[in-house]
Design a protein around this motif. Structure first.
Motif, short mmCIF file in Angstrom:
data_model
loop_
_atom_site.label_atom_id
_atom_site.label_comp_id
_atom_site.label_asym_id
_atom_site.label_seq_id
_atom_site.Cartn_x
_atom_site.Cartn_y
_atom_site.Cartn_z
N ILE A 85 0.50 -1.16 0.08
CA ILE A 85 0.36 -0.06 -0.12
C ILE A 85 1.06 1.56 0.15
O ILE A 85 2.11 1.35 0.45
N HIS A 86 0.43 2.04 -0.33
CA HIS A 86 0.50 3.44 -0.26
C HIS A 86 0.19 4.33 0.36
O HIS A 86 -0.62 4.20 1.07
N ALA A 87 0.39 5.52 0.25
CA ALA A 87 0.17 7.01 0.75
C ALA A 87 -0.28 8.35 0.20
O ALA A 87 -0.22 8.48 -1.03
N SER A 88 -1.66 8.74 0.34
CA SER A 88 -1.71 9.95 0.06
C SER A 88 -2.06 10.76 1.02
O SER A 88 -2.76 10.32 1.87
N THR A 89 -1.83 12.25 0.88
CA THR A 89 -1.49 13.03 2.25
C THR A 89 -1.83 14.45 1.64
O THR A 89 -1.99 14.51 0.56
N THR A 90 -1.90 15.28 2.84
CA THR A 90 -2.70 16.99 1.85
C THR A 90 -1.31 17.61 1.97
O THR A 90 -0.29 17.83 2.92
N VAL A 91 -0.93 18.55 0.83
CA VAL A 91 0.51 19.75 1.10
C VAL A 91 -0.54 21.04 1.00
O VAL A 91 -1.07 21.45 0.54
N THR A 102 0.45 12.25 -3.78
CA THR A 102 0.70 10.68 -3.92
C THR A 102 2.01 10.19 -3.16
O THR A 102 2.68 10.84 -3.78
N LEU A 103 2.00 9.53 -2.11
CA LEU A 103 3.34 9.19 -1.75
C LEU A 103 3.67 7.87 -1.62
O LEU A 103 3.34 6.96 -0.90
N PRO A 104 4.59 6.77 -3.10
CA PRO A 104 4.55 5.50 -3.17
C PRO A 104 5.55 5.13 -2.33
O PRO A 104 6.12 5.96 -1.78
N ARG A 105 5.37 3.74 -1.94
CA ARG A 105 6.30 2.95 -0.85
C ARG A 105 7.67 3.35 -1.52
O ARG A 105 7.75 3.00 -2.15
N GLU A 106 8.19 3.20 -0.64
CA GLU A 106 9.98 3.67 -0.61
C GLU A 106 9.98 2.50 0.65
O GLU A 106 10.46 3.10 1.73
N ALA A 107 11.47 1.42 0.09
CA ALA A 107 11.49 0.74 1.56
C ALA A 107 12.72 1.76 2.76
O ALA A 107 12.42 1.42 4.03
N SER A 108 13.36 2.51 1.77
CA SER A 108 13.87 3.63 2.38
C SER A 108 13.89 4.64 2.58
O SER A 108 13.01 5.40 2.12
N LEU A 109 14.02 5.49 4.25
CA LEU A 109 13.54 7.15 4.23
C LEU A 109 14.01 8.06 3.24
O LEU A 109 13.36 9.06 2.35
N ASP A 134 -0.49 16.60 -8.38
CA ASP A 134 -0.12 15.23 -8.39
C ASP A 134 0.42 14.35 -9.47
O ASP A 134 -0.10 14.90 -10.61
N ASP A 135 1.09 13.21 -8.43
CA ASP A 135 1.90 12.56 -9.96
C ASP A 135 1.82 11.20 -9.66
O ASP A 135 2.96 10.73 -9.31
N PRO A 136 0.74 10.61 -9.55
CA PRO A 136 0.71 9.27 -9.28
C PRO A 136 0.97 8.18 -9.82
O PRO A 136 1.34 7.35 -8.98
N GLY A 137 1.76 8.35 -10.44
CA GLY A 137 2.72 7.17 -11.86
C GLY A 137 1.78 6.05 -12.28
O GLY A 137 0.23 6.39 -12.27
N ASP A 138 2.36 4.90 -11.79
CA ASP A 138 1.41 3.40 -11.33
C ASP A 138 0.46 3.19 -10.10
O ASP A 138 -0.17 1.80 -10.04
N VAL A 139 0.49 3.86 -9.38
CA VAL A 139 -0.38 4.03 -7.54
C VAL A 139 -1.71 3.95 -7.96
O VAL A 139 -2.29 4.47 -8.31
N ARG A 140 -2.42 2.54 -7.96
CA ARG A 140 -3.45 2.92 -7.92
C ARG A 140 -4.46 3.41 -6.50
O ARG A 140 -4.63 3.11 -5.17
N GLU A 141 -5.54 4.06 -7.07
CA GLU A 141 -6.12 4.35 -5.42
C GLU A 141 -6.45 3.93 -4.82
O GLU A 141 -6.26 3.94 -3.28
#
Length: 215
Positions: A85-91, A102-109, A134-141
């Motif tokens: 899963i990934h994240a969507s947040t507010t800016v 959209t904040l795609p998951r990345e294992a490292s900070l 926003d640029d979600p790329g291939d992240v599904r809602e």
């Protein structure tokens, strides 16, 4: 690991699923203070702000809890578990409004922060539509955890907006405050009770605190 549909015939939570999914308001929320002492300095060593650091720590914690990677199948007859899963947040935008990021998951900070920084700036400068720039790329809602930050207040409770059929986990981060020589941040987690119980939220907070401490 791949997405999978859970076989309900052998799923221990089937009774809870059937009980809560029919409710008009099936979500519940808890607010817990987490320790962020020293987070600013530790995050900076990874090229991240505290904002990026706690978003990353929370997203990794959510990925570690099976029920927070689950969603109700649209026909109401089953449950799907996502591999990631990934994240969507507010800016907060420059014009005083806000946009979704959209904040795609990345294992490292380090990788998470590097990927997020240019996208944050682009959304911050945008206006109009909430999803502008926003640029979600291939992240599904449907794989998103909804997050938001309210650094202006150390809230003790929080209610998230939910649309009809919305079963996504939601996380809100509050203002840092000093208490007893430690720096604390309130965090509100809101989940769909057909998918998550208090046990699962407790596991999330345990992982979240451990992730923050490990930065």
């Amino acid at each position: 690991m791949q997405d999978r549909d859970i076989p309900l015939e052998t799923w221990p939570r089937r009774a809870a699923l059937e009980h809560f999914r029919r409710m008009a308001q099936p979500a519940f929320s808890v607010t817990v203070p987490v320790d962020v002492t020293g987070l600013r300095e530790r995050a900076a060593a990874h090229g991240a702000t505290p904002w990026l650091a706690y978003h990353h720590a929370a997203l990794e914690a959510a990925n570690g809890v099976d029920s927070m990677r689950q969603t109700l199948i649209a026909d109401g007859r089953g449950v799907r578990e996502f591999a990631t899963i990934h994240a969507s947040t507010t800016v907060l935008r420059d014009d005083g409004s806000f946009g979704f990021l959209t904040l795609p998951r990345e294992a490292s900070l380090v990788a998470f922060a590097a990927r997020a920084r240019p996208n944050i700036e682009r959304v911050r400068r945008a206006s109009g539509d909430l999803f502008a720039a926003d640029d979600p790329g291939d992240v599904r809602e449907e794989t998103l955890v909804h997050m938001t930050a309210l650094p202006w207040m150390a809230f003790t409770a929080f209610t998230h907006a939910r649309g009809q059929g919305d079963d996504r986990p939601k996380v809100a981060f509050g203002r840092f405050t000093e208490q007893g020589g430690r720096l604390l941040m309130p965090v509100a987690v809101d989940v769909h009770h057909a998918l998550c119980d208090g046990l699962h939220v407790g596991r999330f907070f345990e992982r979240f605190q451990a992730n923050l401490d490990a930065i």
